[in-house]
Motif scaffolding. Structure first.
Motif, mmCIF file in Angstrom:
data_model
loop_
_atom_site.group_PDB
_atom_site.id
_atom_site.type_symbol
_atom_site.label_atom_id
_atom_site.label_comp_id
_atom_site.label_asym_id
_atom_site.label_seq_id
_atom_site.Cartn_x
_atom_site.Cartn_y
_atom_site.Cartn_z
ATOM 1 N N ARG A 183 0.865 -1.184 0.000
ATOM 2 C CA ARG A 183 0.000 0.000 0.000
ATOM 3 C C ARG A 183 0.897 1.228 0.000
ATOM 4 N N VAL A 184 0.867 1.968 -1.085
ATOM 5 C CA VAL A 184 1.824 3.056 -1.290
ATOM 6 C C VAL A 184 1.609 4.189 -0.290
ATOM 7 N N SER A 185 0.359 4.466 0.082
ATOM 8 C CA SER A 185 0.052 5.647 0.882
ATOM 9 C C SER A 185 0.796 5.669 2.205
ATOM 10 N N ASP A 186 0.919 4.536 2.867
ATOM 11 C CA ASP A 186 1.637 4.486 4.146
ATOM 12 C C ASP A 186 2.801 3.501 4.122
ATOM 13 N N ARG A 187 3.154 3.019 2.916
ATOM 14 C CA ARG A 187 4.280 2.110 2.723
ATOM 15 C C ARG A 187 4.153 0.854 3.573
ATOM 16 N N LEU A 188 2.926 0.332 3.571
ATOM 17 C CA LEU A 188 2.635 -0.906 4.290
ATOM 18 C C LEU A 188 2.834 -2.089 3.354
ATOM 19 N N LEU A 189 3.603 -3.065 3.800
ATOM 20 C CA LEU A 189 3.928 -4.234 3.006
ATOM 21 C C LEU A 189 3.384 -5.492 3.675
ATOM 22 N N ILE A 190 2.579 -6.249 2.939
ATOM 23 C CA ILE A 190 2.245 -7.615 3.338
ATOM 24 C C ILE A 190 3.189 -8.500 2.537
ATOM 25 N N ALA A 191 4.206 -9.007 3.204
ATOM 26 C CA ALA A 191 5.403 -9.517 2.531
ATOM 27 C C ALA A 191 5.353 -10.996 2.197
ATOM 28 N N ALA A 192 4.257 -11.691 2.523
ATOM 29 C CA ALA A 192 4.201 -13.135 2.319
ATOM 30 C C ALA A 192 5.362 -13.786 3.067
ATOM 31 N N ASP A 193 6.029 -14.770 2.442
ATOM 32 C CA ASP A 193 7.183 -15.419 3.063
ATOM 33 C C ASP A 193 8.486 -15.042 2.366
ATOM 34 N N ALA A 194 8.477 -13.918 1.618
ATOM 35 C CA ALA A 194 9.708 -13.467 0.972
ATOM 36 C C ALA A 194 10.766 -13.155 2.022
ATOM 37 N N PHE A 195 10.335 -12.546 3.118
ATOM 38 C CA PHE A 195 11.104 -12.509 4.360
ATOM 39 C C PHE A 195 10.092 -12.651 5.490
ATOM 40 N N VAL A 196 10.558 -13.053 6.638
ATOM 41 C CA VAL A 196 9.660 -13.242 7.781
ATOM 42 C C VAL A 196 10.274 -12.567 8.996
ATOM 43 N N THR A 197 9.492 -12.440 10.060
ATOM 44 C CA THR A 197 9.965 -11.743 11.266
ATOM 45 C C THR A 197 10.102 -12.705 12.436
#
Length: 306
Positions: free
Chosen positions: A165-179
């Motif tokens: 989401r560009v407006s607030d630079r929110l990323l739903i990253a899938a499993d490309a990286f994890v936390t």
């Protein structure tokens, strides 16, 4: 809200829920909502209760899949009995959602944790939801999420996508990286975020996975919600991504294993070829893992159905 403690707010209009060790997300936009990923088999009751709490039980406008590994599409058949909606996934994921191809097999000898060791038990066979699934648009737009864009991030799964989401630079990253350190069963229960590469046991192409992390870092996200682990925000997220990119080959890529030096090859029909795998060194460990894994699966089924 009766079940509010079971889920968490990520950002305005975005909520997540952890189902054992994997996250699902619900996102609002223009007076409707979409479900992103569907968690583990047997957890549809929790998802339906969350939807009831947040949206008075109204069905989603669509279901979006970041990818179709078993822990991200587990409740799809069950949810589609409740919600007659379209499912959208990248076209490279369609073979695994239309019964045409199994995924490349997981590699239990990478990662050094119980989640990796048990991975030979994880389902890799496809499901068939041909009557519901459609490809995401090739231009990066996302149905029902006008302010978001889809970002291809293959490597962990052939058609894995992240949502930004560009407006607030929110990323739903899938499993490309994890936390979290997803290979470790203990780490998956630990709430402290640790930015890590994709789960090693299911990643089939490490060169592609590295490029995908670079692609997401270059978006300069300020908020990230991943397939595994808690949300991460601000400078710790940015610094963590920069460090992951800089040290990817040392920290994320395994030094040995089936896919360490040679990827599986895939196309839009599914898996084309798979490199030969090495034997697990200690068959006693494997036998023990089977027994423990079966117990864990039984306990999991009991918990997620509650």
């Amino acid at each position: 809200m009766k079940h509010k403690h079971r889920y968490f707010k990520v950002a305005p209009g975005v909520w997540g829920m952890k189902i054992l060790f994997v996250n699902i997300y619900m996102v609002t936009s223009n007076n409707h909502w979409v479900l992103i990923d569907t968690g583990l088999f047997g957890s549809e009751g929790r998802i339906l209760r969350m939807a009831k709490d947040l949206f008075d039980g109204a069905p989603p406008a669509a279901i979006l899949l970041t990818h179709a590994h078993f822990d991200h599409r587990g409740t799809l058949p069950a949810l589609l009995k409740h919600w007659d909606v379209k499912v959208f996934a990248h076209r490279m994921e369609l073979p695994y959602l239309t019964g045409k191809s199994a995924y490349p097999p997981p590699d239990p000898i990478v990662g050094g944790g119980l989640m990796s060791l048990f991975s030979f038990l994880y389902p890799k066979q496809p499901i068939d939801i041909s009557t519901h699934v459609q490809p995401l648009p090739d231009d990066g737009s996302i149905p029902f999420l006008d302010e978001w864009k889809a970002v291809p991030v293959p490597g962990h799964a052939p058609g894995q996508v992240a949502f930004f989401r560009v407006s607030d630079r929110l990323l739903i990253a899938a499993d490309a990286f994890v936390t979290t350190r997803q290979e470790s069963a203990i780490a998956t229960l630990n709430a402290l975020p640790v930015l890590s590469g994709p789960p090693k046991y299911f990643t089939y192409d490490w060169d592609a996975a590295k490029i995908s992390v670079i692609r997401l870092k270059d978006l300069s996200p300020r908020k990230a919600a991943t397939g595994h682990g808690p949300p991460m925000y601000g400078d710790p997220l940015q610094t963590g991504l920069e460090q992951l990119v800089e040290n990817f080959d040392k920290q994320a890529r395994p030094k040995h294993g089936r896919y360490a030096n040679e990827p599986a090859l895939t196309d839009d029909s599914g898996v084309v070829s798979i490199p030969s795998g090495s034997m697990l060194p200690l068959f006693g460990l494997l036998t023990g893992a089977i027994a423990i894994g079966l117990l864990v699966m039984l306990q999991t089924n009991n918990k997620i159905l509650s």
